[in-house]
Design a protein around this motif. Structure first.
Motif, PDB file in Angstrom:
ATOM      1  N   PHE A 154       0.845  -1.191   0.000  1.00 23.01           N
ATOM      2  CA  PHE A 154       0.000   0.000   0.000  1.00 23.01           C
ATOM      3  C   PHE A 154       0.884   1.245   0.000  1.00 23.01           C
ATOM      4  N   VAL A 155       0.408   2.290  -0.654  1.00 17.96           N
ATOM      5  CA  VAL A 155       1.113   3.574  -0.659  1.00 17.96           C
ATOM      6  C   VAL A 155       0.175   4.652  -0.135  1.00 17.96           C
ATOM      7  N   GLU A 156       0.773   5.618   0.523  1.00 13.15           N
ATOM      8  CA  GLU A 156       0.003   6.746   1.045  1.00 13.15           C
ATOM      9  C   GLU A 156      -0.345   7.678  -0.099  1.00 13.15           C
ATOM     10  N   TYR A 157      -1.597   8.151  -0.129  1.00 13.31           N
ATOM     11  CA  TYR A 157      -1.966   9.119  -1.150  1.00 13.31           C
ATOM     12  C   TYR A 157      -2.580  10.383  -0.551  1.00 13.31           C
ATOM     13  N   GLY A 158      -2.576  10.485   0.760  1.00 12.84           N
ATOM     14  CA  GLY A 158      -3.071  11.698   1.384  1.00 12.84           C
ATOM     15  C   GLY A 158      -3.271  11.526   2.875  1.00 12.84           C
ATOM     16  N   ARG A 159      -3.509  12.647   3.524  1.00  6.53           N
ATOM     17  CA  ARG A 159      -3.773  12.645   4.968  1.00  6.53           C
ATOM     18  C   ARG A 159      -4.866  13.647   5.295  1.00  6.53           C
ATOM     19  N   ASN A 160      -5.524  13.373   6.388  1.00  7.70           N
ATOM     20  CA  ASN A 160      -6.520  14.291   6.916  1.00  7.70           C
ATOM     21  C   ASN A 160      -6.177  14.509   8.387  1.00  7.70           C
ATOM     22  N   PRO A 161      -5.666  15.697   8.739  1.00  6.34           N
ATOM     23  CA  PRO A 161      -5.236  15.942  10.118  1.00  6.34           C
ATOM     24  C   PRO A 161      -6.376  15.885  11.139  1.00  6.34           C
ATOM     25  N   ARG A 162      -7.598  15.964  10.682  1.00  6.36           N
ATOM     26  CA  ARG A 162      -8.760  15.860  11.564  1.00  6.36           C
ATOM     27  C   ARG A 162      -9.679  14.735  11.070  1.00  6.36           C
ATOM     28  N   GLY A 163      -9.063  13.658  10.643  1.00  4.25           N
ATOM     29  CA  GLY A 163      -9.808  12.545  10.075  1.00  4.25           C
ATOM     30  C   GLY A 163     -10.716  11.860  11.085  1.00  4.25           C
ATOM     31  N   PHE A 164     -10.234  11.656  12.286  1.00  2.07           N
ATOM     32  CA  PHE A 164     -11.018  11.065  13.370  1.00  2.07           C
ATOM     33  C   PHE A 164     -11.036  12.064  14.513  1.00  2.07           C
ATOM     34  N   ASN A 165     -12.110  12.054  15.269  1.00  4.29           N
ATOM     35  CA  ASN A 165     -12.200  12.858  16.485  1.00  4.29           C
ATOM     36  C   ASN A 165     -12.350  11.877  17.642  1.00  4.29           C
ATOM     37  N   SER A 166     -11.242  11.573  18.290  1.00  6.89           N
ATOM     38  CA  SER A 166     -11.207  10.597  19.375  1.00  6.89           C
ATOM     39  C   SER A 166     -11.813  11.168  20.653  1.00  6.89           C
ATOM     40  N   ARG A 167     -12.566  10.329  21.343  1.00  3.26           N
ATOM     41  CA  ARG A 167     -13.099  10.719  22.650  1.00  3.26           C
ATOM     42  C   ARG A 167     -11.965  10.848  23.673  1.00  3.26           C
ATOM     43  N   ILE A 168     -10.832  10.225  23.393  1.00  2.00           N
ATOM     44  CA  ILE A 168      -9.718  10.177  24.347  1.00  2.00           C
ATOM     45  C   ILE A 168      -8.668  11.252  24.066  1.00  2.00           C
ATOM     46  N   THR A 169      -8.254  11.371  22.798  1.00  2.00           N
ATOM     47  CA  THR A 169      -7.132  12.251  22.473  1.00  2.00           C
ATOM     48  C   THR A 169      -7.493  13.453  21.615  1.00  2.00           C
ATOM     49  N   GLY A 170      -8.737  13.565  21.214  1.00  2.00           N
ATOM     50  CA  GLY A 170      -9.114  14.644  20.305  1.00  2.00           C
ATOM     51  C   GLY A 170      -8.852  14.230  18.859  1.00  2.00           C
ATOM     52  N   PHE A 171      -8.567  15.198  18.015  1.00  2.00           N
ATOM     53  CA  PHE A 171      -8.404  14.899  16.600  1.00  2.00           C
ATOM     54  C   PHE A 171      -7.209  13.987  16.344  1.00  2.00           C
ATOM     55  N   GLN A 172      -7.419  13.038  15.421  1.00  5.07           N
ATOM     56  CA  GLN A 172      -6.369  12.114  15.004  1.00  5.07           C
ATOM     57  C   GLN A 172      -6.122  12.288  13.512  1.00  5.07           C
ATOM     58  N   ASP A 173      -4.852  12.318  13.148  1.00  3.49           N
ATOM     59  CA  ASP A 173      -4.433  12.371  11.751  1.00  3.49           C
ATOM     60  C   ASP A 173      -4.709  11.009  11.119  1.00  3.49           C
ATOM     61  N   VAL A 174      -5.370  10.998   9.965  1.00  3.41           N
ATOM     62  CA  VAL A 174      -5.674   9.754   9.268  1.00  3.41           C
ATOM     63  C   VAL A 174      -4.914   9.723   7.955  1.00  3.41           C
ATOM     64  N   THR A 175      -4.249   8.609   7.702  1.00  2.00           N
ATOM     65  CA  THR A 175      -3.523   8.381   6.449  1.00  2.00           C
ATOM     66  C   THR A 175      -4.379   7.574   5.501  1.00  2.00           C
ATOM     67  N   TYR A 176      -4.535   8.053   4.282  1.00  2.00           N
ATOM     68  CA  TYR A 176      -5.250   7.312   3.241  1.00  2.00           C
ATOM     69  C   TYR A 176      -4.220   6.523   2.441  1.00  2.00           C
ATOM     70  N   MET A 177      -4.514   5.229   2.258  1.00  2.00           N
ATOM     71  CA  MET A 177      -3.581   4.358   1.548  1.00  2.00           C
ATOM     72  C   MET A 177      -4.322   3.556   0.493  1.00  2.00           C
ATOM     73  N   ARG A 178      -3.609   3.188  -0.567  1.00  2.00           N
ATOM     74  CA  ARG A 178      -4.199   2.392  -1.622  1.00  2.00           C
ATOM     75  C   ARG A 178      -3.177   1.427  -2.177  1.00  2.00           C
ATOM     76  N   LEU A 179      -3.698   0.351  -2.742  1.00  2.00           N
ATOM     77  CA  LEU A 179      -2.850  -0.655  -3.389  1.00  2.00           C
ATOM     78  C   LEU A 179      -3.419  -0.911  -4.759  1.00  2.00           C
ATOM     79  N   GLU A 180      -2.583  -0.706  -5.788  1.00  2.00           N
ATOM     80  CA  GLU A 180      -3.015  -1.067  -7.139  1.00  2.00           C
ATOM     81  C   GLU A 180      -2.880  -2.567  -7.299  1.00  2.00           C
ATOM     82  N   LEU A 181      -3.945  -3.187  -7.785  1.00  2.00           N
ATOM     83  CA  LEU A 181      -3.965  -4.650  -7.919  1.00  2.00           C
ATOM     84  C   LEU A 181      -3.681  -5.089  -9.346  1.00  2.00           C
TER      85      LEU A 181
END
Length: 181
Positions: A154-181
């Motif tokens: 898989f390769v990273e193709y982007g990120r969202n710094p506020r992808g998840f909003n954790s009840r514990i830590t607040g915003f979590q950075d989410v990495t988007y990944m894809r694999l060409e088949l």
């Protein structure tokens, strides 16, 4: 789709990877709730799970009868310790070449090779189903998961710094990944 494989874990135990079936409904539901309690890196909290046993059974039945989607369970000593699956992004022409990948493993079984085996199984199934791209989202700080996915191709193709909003830590950075088949 159908899948079945036995693997030997790093601790020497045998693990059976196979389709989840209707009969596995309660065990899969219990595993889902456990894995989602044990980590803050998954999409849902257990109290947000809208599935009961009957919905879980129907979901597993649909996946086991599907030609292009699957839910694979990992069993150790006949206990469900993890799940992984692929699902179509959509049926429309423009997106039907894409599938989403998700995985969850009980903490007690982390680091034994189940994640690697489930990931490889889902990649194999995605190829067999004719998908051209497999996609996932991972919390960036979950370095072991991101590393596993990179090793699988898989390769990273982007990120969202506020992808998840954790009840514990607040915003979590989410990495988007894809694999060409």
């Amino acid at each position: 789709m159908k899948y079945s494989q036995k693997i030997i874990l790093k601790n020497g135990k045998e693990c059976w990877l196979r389709n989840g079936t209707e009969e596995d409904g309660q065990a899969v539901l219990d595993n889902f709730n456990l894995t989602h309690r044990e980590t803050d890196y998954l999409l849902f909290y257990p109290d947000e799970n809208s599935f009961d046993v009957e919905k879980e059974r129907r979901f597993l039945k649909e996946k086991s009868e599907s030609e292009n989607e699957i839910e694979i369970i990992a069993l150790v000593d006949n206990v469900v310790v993890g799940t992984a699956g692929i699902g179509a992004v959509g049926k429309e022409y423009k997106v039907r070449h894409r599938a989403q990948f998700g995985i969850g493993i009980a903490r007690e079984f982390w680091g034994l090779g189940i994640g690697k085996a489930l990931t490889a199984a889902c990649i194999e199934c995605a190829r067999a189903a004719g998908y051209k791209q497999l996609e996932l989202e991972a919390v960036t700080e979950n370095a072991s998961a991101v590393s596993l996915y990179k090793k699988a191709g898989f390769v990273e193709y982007g990120r969202n710094p506020r992808g998840f909003n954790s009840r514990i830590t607040g915003f979590q950075d989410v990495t988007y990944m894809r694999l060409e088949l």
